[in-house]
Structure formats: C-alpha cells, structure tokens
Design an enzyme around this catalytic site. Structure first.
Site, short mmCIF file in Angstrom:
data_model
loop_
_atom_site.label_atom_id
_atom_site.label_comp_id
_atom_site.label_asym_id
_atom_site.label_seq_id
_atom_site.Cartn_x
_atom_site.Cartn_y
_atom_site.Cartn_z
N SER A 115 1.11 -1.18 0.26
CA SER A 115 0.21 -0.18 0.21
C SER A 115 1.07 1.40 -0.07
CB SER A 115 -0.78 -0.29 0.81
OG SER A 115 -1.44 1.08 1.10
N TYR A 172 -1.98 -1.04 10.22
CA TYR A 172 -2.50 -1.52 9.69
C TYR A 172 -1.15 -2.00 8.51
CZ TYR A 172 -3.58 -2.05 4.60
OH TYR A 172 -3.79 -2.20 3.52
N LYS A 211 2.08 -3.50 6.57
CA LYS A 211 2.27 -3.31 5.09
C LYS A 211 3.71 -3.32 4.71
CE LYS A 211 -1.70 -4.62 3.80
NZ LYS A 211 -1.47 -5.92 2.25
#
Ligand code: NAD
Ligand code: WQD
Length: 338
Positions: A124, A149, A153
């Site tokens: 992302s 989050y 990643k």
C-alpha cells in the site's frame, strides 16, 4: 499449472480472478470469507464461464494450505488475504499482525515446502507515510507509518526482502496500491464494505443510493487546489491488470521488484464528489468536518517505473471509476447480500 489467489473472494481479489480467467490462467482461490462472500466468485464464474477452484481456508492454517498445494500444481501466488481497516487496526493491532504478518510468514513457509517461489504482494502507498513531496517514487523513504495496518504492510515488505536475500530462488513483486475504487463494468462485482464505509468512494456511493444521509468531508483547509485531501484513485480493473503484468515478469526475472500502482493524477474529495454527482445525475449532500486524524494533505504516485518495466499503465478515468461504482451500487444496494 495454477495461480493461487489468497483473498480472492474480496474486492481486488475477485476482479483479479476475473482478469486471470479471461487470460486463460487456471485459478485457485483461498479465502476465509472474513470480509467477503463466496457469491463474488459465482459472479466471476458467470462473467467468465470458468469456475475458479475455491477453498474456504485461512492462510494461517498451514495444514489446510498444504492440502491446496498438494491438490493443485501451483506456479505462483498472488497474495491479497489480510485485514485492511486502518481505524480497526489501532483497536486490535495484534489481530492485524497475526493475520497480515504471521499469515504471510505461514504462506511463505508452505510455499517453500512445495518449492513455489513466486509471489505478488498487495502492499500500500500507506508505507510512504506523509511523503516529503509528490508524486511519490518507489525509492522514497518508507516505514514512517502511523498505524498498525500500515506497519503490517511495511513489515511484510521487509520480510520479503530478507527472504529473497537469503535464497535467490525467490521472486517477489511488491505492488504499492494507491486508492483502489470502481467496479467491474458489468456491475456484477464491486466493493462491499461491511458496516459504515471508512473509505471515500463507497461512502459517497451509499449517500447516492440513499443509505447514508450526507458525505462528511474531512477538512477543507489542506494546501490543495480546493482545500480537501488529494489522492490517486485507481480503477480496480486497471489494478487487477497490473497484477497480470507483474506476474508475467516472474518468468523472466528474479529478486524483489517494487511498483507503485496508481494513475499519477491527484483528485480531491470534492472532485470525486462532483464526478459522482455527474455519474448518478443528482446532487449529493455534504458537510465540511474537521480533518480526520492521521490523514495527509496529498498522495499520488509516479507510476513511470511500472510502465517502463511492466508495460502497464492505468487507462481508466475518474469518470469511468464513478460510473462503474454507481452501476455496481445502484444495481446491488446491499452488496452481495442479495
Ligand atoms: P478485501 O477485504 O475485500 O479482501 C481481502 C480478502 O482476504 C477478503 O476476502 C477476506 O475474507 C480475506 N482474508 C482476510 N484474512 C484472511 C486469512 N487470514 N485467510 C484467508 N483469507 C483472508 O480487501 P481488498 O480491498 O480486496 O484488499 C486486498 C489486499 O490489498 C489487502 O491485503 C489490502 O490490505 C491490500 N490493499 C487494499 C487497498 C484498498 O484500499 N482496498 C489499498 C492498498 C492495499
Ligand atoms: C480518501 C480521502 C479522506 C472518507 C486509506 C488507507 C490506505 C489504503 C487506502 C489500504 C481522504 C477523505 C474519506 C469520508 C472524507 N488502504 N474522506 N470523507 O485515507 O487515502 O487511504 O485507504 O491499504 O492505507 O489509509 O483513503 O478513502 O479513507 O480517504 O472526506 O467519509 O477522502 O480524508 O482525504 P485514504 P480514504
């Protein structure tokens, strides 16, 4: 030979399955359905005339994964499975690290057992944090992420780098998505968030269909052309095609390759709202609210490297994105809950 798609029943996964099947790949899907419905795969089947093999399996269950690798000759994995809600990740960070980080480690361990060495990973643009300038290039600093989050990643990206360094047989494509939106032009598959959407496009779509009262615009005092936040929205079908382009390089390439998947164009919250108003042919109510904590002013990609190396470029416009989202939302007001 088959391509294994983890998280293939989800939003981006289902669109990618469809494109892979249309390109004549054999597709095997593993998804625990924690944020999706098997119906998405039935719809992919009716659109393509081909049925992807489906296993309702959690990627953290190594025995169940081994069974999949035993029953199919897997050539490469496209790894979408994971949790993705930024706000939720601050409430239950361990669930995010377990799913996104441990889940990926377990997947890699099983791949290693079966000597499957190709993986395309869903990363992302969030790994860039608040960039010092835009457009963002792949070599910009990463890791200054502000939530669990995003950190999950970033951690997986590091794990992939270390794994590839340890054994040159591994091949990883790390795809840093910008803001995926839109739906397949058939209107049969699309994004189906549970509860009140966190992201802009599904929120606007639910205002348009009358499920939500008004859009809350988080901030109108950013240093952008109209004061609202600017992002690089990319049509989910362009994104899906980016995975096919990345996969093709695996047969000729080695090591770790990182690509920004975006359009290179920034659109503000108000730009997207007004584009959606055109698509649905009505005015949509909105109210300016304070900035959302953790948001940045602007974020858009320099997608030149993906074009150069993958021969891939996003071609769909904001008009395509809003039109296709509206078709999906208006024809499926309750998503896959028919
Ligand atoms: P999604 O929630 O629609 O799809 C993820 C799928 O993975 C779901 O079908 C879910 O049921 C499944 N899943 C989750 N945990 C699993 C597990 N442990 N085992 C098996 N299946 C599991 O989300 P999406 O928007 O399609 O995102 C796909 C990937 O792309 C995610 O990794 C996400 O973090 C990443 N990503 C998404 C965006 C975005 O804005 N949508 C942006 C950047 C990156
Ligand atoms: C876009 C813009 C908001 C909702 C997130 C994740 C990122 C990635 C994509 C997974 C911002 C504004 C939003 C609303 C608004 N996901 N907005 N009203 O924050 O760019 O990125 O999704 O990897 O990691 O952080 O996307 O769609 O939430 O917001 O005004 O109701 O819309 O402030 O400017 P974001 P978003």
């Amino acid at each position: 030979m088959s391509i294994l798609i983890t998280g293939g029943a989800g939003y981006i996964g289902s669109h990618t399955c469809l494109e892979l099947l249309n390109a004549d790949y054999d597709v095997v899907v593993v998804d625990n359905l924690c944020n999706s419905h098997e119906i998405s795969l039935h719809r992919v089947e009716s659109l393509t005339g081909k049925r992807p093999a489906f296993y309702p399996v959690d990627i953290r269950n190594k025995d169940a994964l081994r069974k999949v690798f035993t029953e199919h000759s897997i050539e490469a994995v496209i790894h979408f499975a994971g949790l993705k809600a930024v706000g939720e990740s601050t409430q239950i960070p361990l669930a995010y690290f377990d799913n996104n980080v441990s889940g990926t480690v377990k997947l890699l361990e099983v791949m290693e057992e079966f000597d499957v060495r190709h993986l395309v990973f869903s990363s992302s643009a969030t790994v860039y944090g608040d960039p010092h300038e835009v457009p963002i290039k792949e070599d910009f600093p990463v890791g200054q992420v502000t939530n669990p989050y995003g950190r999950s990643k970033f951690m997986v990206e590091e794990i992939l780098q270390d794994t590839a360094t340890s054994d040159q047989r591994w091949n990883f494509s790390i795809l840093r998505y910008f803001n995926p939106v839109g739906a397949h032009e058939s209107g049969m598959i699309g994004e189906d968030p549970s509860g009140i959407p966190n992201n802009l496009m599904p929120y606007i779509a639910q205002v348009a269909v009358g499920k939500l009262e008004q859009l809350n615009v988080f901030g109108n005092d950013y240093p952008t052309h109209d004061g609202s936040g600017v992002r690089d929205y990319i049509h989910v079908v362009d994104l899906a095609l980016g995975h096919l382009a990345a996969l093709k390089t695996h047969w000729i390439d080695h090591g770790v390759h990182i690509y920004n998947l975006g359009t290179g164009k920034g659109s503000s919250v108000l730009d997207m709202l007004h584009a959606f108003e055109k698509a649905c042919d009505k005015q949509l109510p909105y109210q300016i609210q304070p900035r959302r904590p953790g948001d940045i002013a602007q974020c858009y990609a320099d997608p030149a490297y993906a074009e150069e190396r993958l021969g891939w470029k996003a071609t769909r416009t904001v008009e395509d994105m809003t039109r296709d989202t509206w078709r999906w939302q208006s024809e499926n007001p309750n998503g896959f809950n028919e």
